[in-house]
Write a protein that holds these residues in place. Structure first.
Motif, PDB file in Angstrom:
ATOM      1  N   VAL A   7      25.686  44.352 -14.978  1.00  0.00           N
ATOM      2  CA  VAL A   7      24.982  45.592 -14.633  1.00  0.00           C
ATOM      3  C   VAL A   7      25.590  46.201 -13.369  1.00  0.00           C
ATOM      4  CG1 VAL A   7      22.789  46.564 -13.861  1.00  0.00           C
ATOM      5  CG2 VAL A   7      22.827  44.944 -15.755  1.00  0.00           C
ATOM      6  N   VAL A   8      25.817  45.358 -12.337  1.00  0.00           N
ATOM      7  CA  VAL A   8      26.376  45.843 -11.076  1.00  0.00           C
ATOM      8  C   VAL A   8      27.767  46.432 -11.311  1.00  0.00           C
ATOM      9  CG1 VAL A   8      27.244  45.159  -8.803  1.00  0.00           C
ATOM     10  CG2 VAL A   8      25.048  44.285  -9.612  1.00  0.00           C
ATOM     11  N   LEU A   9      28.582  45.699 -12.124  1.00  0.00           N
ATOM     12  CA  LEU A   9      29.932  46.160 -12.431  1.00  0.00           C
ATOM     13  C   LEU A   9      29.882  47.508 -13.137  1.00  0.00           C
ATOM     14  CD1 LEU A   9      32.783  44.934 -12.089  1.00  0.00           C
ATOM     15  CD2 LEU A   9      32.685  44.317 -14.510  1.00  0.00           C
ATOM     16  N   PHE A  10      28.963  47.601 -14.093  1.00  0.00           N
ATOM     17  CA  PHE A  10      28.814  48.835 -14.849  1.00  0.00           C
ATOM     18  C   PHE A  10      28.465  50.000 -13.914  1.00  0.00           C
ATOM     19  CE2 PHE A  10      26.121  51.782 -17.282  1.00  0.00           C
ATOM     20  CZ  PHE A  10      27.017  52.129 -18.289  1.00  0.00           C
ATOM     21  N   LEU A  11      27.520  49.748 -12.996  1.00  0.00           N
ATOM     22  CA  LEU A  11      27.105  50.794 -12.060  1.00  0.00           C
ATOM     23  C   LEU A  11      28.268  51.222 -11.166  1.00  0.00           C
ATOM     24  CD1 LEU A  11      23.530  49.618 -10.990  1.00  0.00           C
ATOM     25  CD2 LEU A  11      24.130  51.633 -12.348  1.00  0.00           C
ATOM     26  N   LEU A  12      29.051  50.219 -10.711  1.00  0.00           N
ATOM     27  CA  LEU A  12      30.192  50.516  -9.835  1.00  0.00           C
ATOM     28  C   LEU A  12      31.222  51.387 -10.554  1.00  0.00           C
ATOM     29  CD1 LEU A  12      30.913  47.224  -7.865  1.00  0.00           C
ATOM     30  CD2 LEU A  12      30.399  49.490  -6.931  1.00  0.00           C
ATOM     31  N   ILE A  13      31.482  51.000 -11.817  1.00  0.00           N
ATOM     32  CA  ILE A  13      32.464  51.775 -12.596  1.00  0.00           C
ATOM     33  C   ILE A  13      31.974  53.206 -12.763  1.00  0.00           C
ATOM     34  CG2 ILE A  13      33.534  52.023 -14.887  1.00  0.00           C
ATOM     35  CD1 ILE A  13      33.560  48.935 -15.018  1.00  0.00           C
ATOM     36  N   GLU A  14      30.677  53.343 -13.076  1.00  0.00           N
ATOM     37  CA  GLU A  14      30.116  54.672 -13.274  1.00  0.00           C
ATOM     38  C   GLU A  14      30.237  55.505 -11.988  1.00  0.00           C
ATOM     39  OE1 GLU A  14      26.783  55.573 -16.172  1.00  0.00           O
ATOM     40  OE2 GLU A  14      25.781  55.563 -14.246  1.00  0.00           O
ATOM     41  N   LEU A  15      29.979  54.836 -10.852  1.00  0.00           N
ATOM     42  CA  LEU A  15      30.047  55.519  -9.563  1.00  0.00           C
ATOM     43  C   LEU A  15      31.484  55.996  -9.297  1.00  0.00           C
ATOM     44  CD1 LEU A  15      28.091  56.016  -7.114  1.00  0.00           C
ATOM     45  CD2 LEU A  15      29.206  54.096  -6.018  1.00  0.00           C
ATOM     46  N   LEU A  16      32.442  55.105  -9.657  1.00  0.00           N
ATOM     47  CA  LEU A  16      33.854  55.455  -9.440  1.00  0.00           C
ATOM     48  C   LEU A  16      34.265  56.637 -10.320  1.00  0.00           C
ATOM     49  CD1 LEU A  16      35.681  52.028  -9.120  1.00  0.00           C
ATOM     50  CD2 LEU A  16      35.528  53.852  -7.421  1.00  0.00           C
ATOM     51  N   ILE A  17      33.803  56.584 -11.580  1.00  0.00           N
ATOM     52  CA  ILE A  17      34.195  57.640 -12.524  1.00  0.00           C
ATOM     53  C   ILE A  17      33.618  58.978 -12.078  1.00  0.00           C
ATOM     54  CG2 ILE A  17      33.909  58.511 -14.879  1.00  0.00           C
ATOM     55  CD1 ILE A  17      33.988  55.561 -15.802  1.00  0.00           C
ATOM     56  N   SER A  18      32.321  58.983 -11.772  1.00  0.00           N
ATOM     57  CA  SER A  18      31.678  60.258 -11.442  1.00  0.00           C
ATOM     58  C   SER A  18      31.922  60.646  -9.989  1.00  0.00           C
ATOM     59  CB  SER A  18      30.165  60.164 -11.675  1.00  0.00           C
ATOM     60  OG  SER A  18      29.612  59.282 -10.721  1.00  0.00           O
ATOM     61  N   GLY A  19      32.310  59.676  -9.166  1.00  0.00           N
ATOM     62  CA  GLY A  19      32.489  59.953  -7.739  1.00  0.00           C
ATOM     63  C   GLY A  19      31.160  60.329  -7.090  1.00  0.00           C
ATOM     64  N   ALA A  20      30.063  59.997  -7.755  1.00  0.00           N
ATOM     65  CA  ALA A  20      28.763  60.484  -7.295  1.00  0.00           C
ATOM     66  C   ALA A  20      28.229  59.701  -6.099  1.00  0.00           C
ATOM     67  CB  ALA A  20      27.763  60.383  -8.443  1.00  0.00           C
ATOM     68  N   GLU A  21      27.786  60.431  -5.101  1.00  0.00           N
ATOM     69  CA  GLU A  21      27.040  59.806  -4.024  1.00  0.00           C
ATOM     70  C   GLU A  21      25.767  60.638  -3.931  1.00  0.00           C
ATOM     71  OE1 GLU A  21      29.898  60.527  -0.706  1.00  0.00           O
ATOM     72  OE2 GLU A  21      31.002  61.092  -2.477  1.00  0.00           O
ATOM     73  N   ALA A  22      24.623  59.943  -3.840  1.00  0.00           N
ATOM     74  CA  ALA A  22      23.364  60.682  -3.854  1.00  0.00           C
ATOM     75  C   ALA A  22      23.198  61.500  -2.573  1.00  0.00           C
ATOM     76  CB  ALA A  22      22.231  59.691  -3.994  1.00  0.00           C
ATOM     77  N   LEU A  23      22.414  62.567  -2.680  1.00  0.00           N
ATOM     78  CA  LEU A  23      22.086  63.351  -1.489  1.00  0.00           C
ATOM     79  C   LEU A  23      21.247  62.506  -0.544  1.00  0.00           C
ATOM     80  CD1 LEU A  23      22.968  65.747  -3.300  1.00  0.00           C
ATOM     81  CD2 LEU A  23      21.086  67.033  -2.329  1.00  0.00           C
ATOM     82  N   SER A  24      21.402  62.724   0.748  1.00  0.00           N
ATOM     83  CA  SER A  24      20.514  62.035   1.682  1.00  0.00           C
ATOM     84  C   SER A  24      20.442  62.805   3.000  1.00  0.00           C
ATOM     85  CB  SER A  24      20.986  60.603   1.932  1.00  0.00           C
ATOM     86  OG  SER A  24      22.162  60.626   2.712  1.00  0.00           O
ATOM     87  N   MET A  25      19.416  62.486   3.765  1.00  0.00           N
ATOM     88  CA  MET A  25      19.202  63.181   5.048  1.00  0.00           C
ATOM     89  C   MET A  25      20.367  62.918   6.008  1.00  0.00           C
ATOM     90  SD  MET A  25      15.987  64.404   4.958  1.00  0.00           S
ATOM     91  CE  MET A  25      14.544  64.184   3.950  1.00  0.00           C
ATOM     92  N   ASP A  26      20.878  61.651   5.959  1.00  0.00           N
ATOM     93  CA  ASP A  26      21.930  61.283   6.919  1.00  0.00           C
ATOM     94  C   ASP A  26      23.294  61.197   6.250  1.00  0.00           C
ATOM     95  OD1 ASP A  26      21.364  59.129   5.428  1.00  0.00           O
ATOM     96  OD2 ASP A  26      20.688  57.839   7.074  1.00  0.00           O
ATOM     97  N   TYR A  27      23.507  62.062   5.282  1.00  0.00           N
ATOM     98  CA  TYR A  27      24.739  62.059   4.482  1.00  0.00           C
ATOM     99  C   TYR A  27      25.992  62.125   5.358  1.00  0.00           C
ATOM    100  CZ  TYR A  27      27.852  63.346   0.612  1.00  0.00           C
ATOM    101  OH  TYR A  27      28.862  63.381  -0.312  1.00  0.00           O
ATOM    102  N   TYR A  28      25.924  62.895   6.446  1.00  0.00           N
ATOM    103  CA  TYR A  28      27.109  63.076   7.298  1.00  0.00           C
ATOM    104  C   TYR A  28      27.063  62.207   8.560  1.00  0.00           C
ATOM    105  CZ  TYR A  28      27.931  67.175   4.329  1.00  0.00           C
ATOM    106  OH  TYR A  28      28.145  68.015   3.252  1.00  0.00           O
ATOM    107  N   MET A  29      26.166  61.216   8.559  1.00  0.00           N
ATOM    108  CA  MET A  29      25.954  60.440   9.785  1.00  0.00           C
ATOM    109  C   MET A  29      27.269  59.837  10.307  1.00  0.00           C
ATOM    110  SD  MET A  29      23.103  57.596  10.544  1.00  0.00           S
ATOM    111  CE  MET A  29      23.801  56.354   9.508  1.00  0.00           C
ATOM    112  N   MET A  30      28.097  59.304   9.410  1.00  0.00           N
ATOM    113  CA  MET A  30      29.350  58.697   9.834  1.00  0.00           C
ATOM    114  C   MET A  30      30.495  59.714   9.871  1.00  0.00           C
ATOM    115  SD  MET A  30      28.198  55.806  10.318  1.00  0.00           S
ATOM    116  CE  MET A  30      29.552  54.676  10.621  1.00  0.00           C
TER     117      MET A  30
END
Ligand code: HEM
Length: 317
Positions: A7-30
């Motif tokens: 499941v974790v591997l699947f999620l990682l692959i999906e994240l890599l493919i879509s390049g998706a990072e969720a919106l967040s309040m501190d998105y630009y913190m770093m």
């Protein structure tokens, strides 16, 4: 155990493919920790010179989000082979583009290629509301900028001649109920409309009435006099055009709403109690407005590879 690895591997692959990072309040913190501060300083400086720009910045956010989602498509300039959203009649009186450009430039100087124009528009609108005396609200960041801006897409913007039934339908298509429609329309506590946007109410209104009967008669005479100077004459929505307050709802109660789409909210028994509620209770208006505008700022947001971070807000990379 093996299953959870899969499941974790699947999620990682999906994240890599879509390049998706969720919106967040501190998105630009770093990556750009002073982003909020730079936008705030830019907005405050611009509004000190021209307080009427608060209205412009808030309207820019609305017209961005209702067309192709909040992706800064409204900022893109037309080119030889493409007429962009901003050249649609519905957008010709939009203001505040320079404020966004200035903020973007300062941000690019500090953290190049990181902060999207769509996030700058959303933060600038938030800061403009607060500067004008409205509520302060936190917003998530991480919107990506769109690559499409076409004049024909602006048909989705509501016309000022719409009645409440049509407005409720348009807003429902974007996931807002009638109460949220009224709260968001409260943005008209800031700014002006040109006579072109409401002159249909002042003469030859319909087969039974020369003047819109829902318009206060002495106010209609004042408007007719003002509009004799031409279609581009600007009239404030309420008596305090640069203050975010309940003046707009008070005006509706007196039959002094400028646009048909404003006054209809008081005529219709479904929305009239909401108008009266906000007119009497500023805290309730602020709370509902901030919830609705946060929701508006999340409309069809592009994440990851669905969009890009434009280097210049007026053109795609
Ligand atoms: C309910 C449907 C809406 C309609 C039909 C509508 C229509 C209009 C029109 C016709 C104008 C005047 C344009 C001109 O004459 O140049 C205007 C101005 C404005 N609108 Fe709306 N609007 C709506 C909702 C909203 C929403 C949801 C917001 C923001 C959340 C908003 C923010 C503004 C602001 C701040 C101005 C003043 C702009 C300025 O002074 O430059 N409007 N709107």
């Amino acid at each position: 155990m093996v299953a959870s690895y899969v499941v974790v591997l699947f999620l990682l692959i999906e994240l890599l493919i879509s390049g998706a990072e969720a919106l967040s309040m501190d998105y630009y913190m770093m990556s750009c920790p002073f982003m909020d501060q730079i936008v705030r300083n830019t907005v405050n400086q611009a509004l000190r010179q021209d307080p009427t720009l608060a209205a412009g910045l808030l309207r820019l956010h609305f017209h961005d989000c209702f067309v192709q989602g909040c992706d800064a498509s409204v900022l893109i300039d037309s080119t030889e082979d493409n007429t962009a959203e901003k050249d649609s009649p519905a957008n010709l009186s939009l203001r505040g583009y320079e404020v966004i450009d200035t903020a973007k430039k300062s941000i690019e100087d500090q953290c190049p290629g990181v902060v999207s124009c769509a996030d700058i528009v959303a933060v600038a609108a938030r800061d403009a509301v607060f500067w004008a005396g409205g509520p302060f609200y936190e917003i998530s960041k991480g919107r990506k900028d769109g690559r499409r801006s076409k004049i024909e897409d602006t048909v989705n913007l509501p016309a000022p001649t719409l009645n409440s039934t049509a407005l409720i339908k348009v807003f429902d298509q974007h996931g807002f109920d009638a109460r949220e429609l009224v709260a968001l329309s409260g943005a008209h506590t800031l700014g002006v409309a040109r006579c072109a946007s409401f002159k249909n109410r002042l003469s030859n209104f319909d087969s039974a009435n020369d003047v819109d009967p829902t318009l206060d008669s002495s106010f209609s005479r004042t408007l007719s006099r003002a509009c004799s100077a031409g279609d581009d004459t600007q009239v404030p929505f309420d008596r305090t055009r640069n203050s975010f307050d309940t003046g707009y709802f008070n005006a509706l109660q007196r039959g002094m709403g400028l646009l048909s789409s404003d006054q209809t909210l008081f005529t219709d028994p479904r929305t009239r109690p909401v108008v009266s509620g906000y007119a009497a209770n500023v805290a309730m208006f602020f709370l509902d407005f901030q919830q609705a505008v946060i929701k508006m700022g999340l409309l069809d947001v592009k994440e990851g590879s669905q969009g890009e971070v434009r280097l210049h807000c007026r053109r795609v990379n």
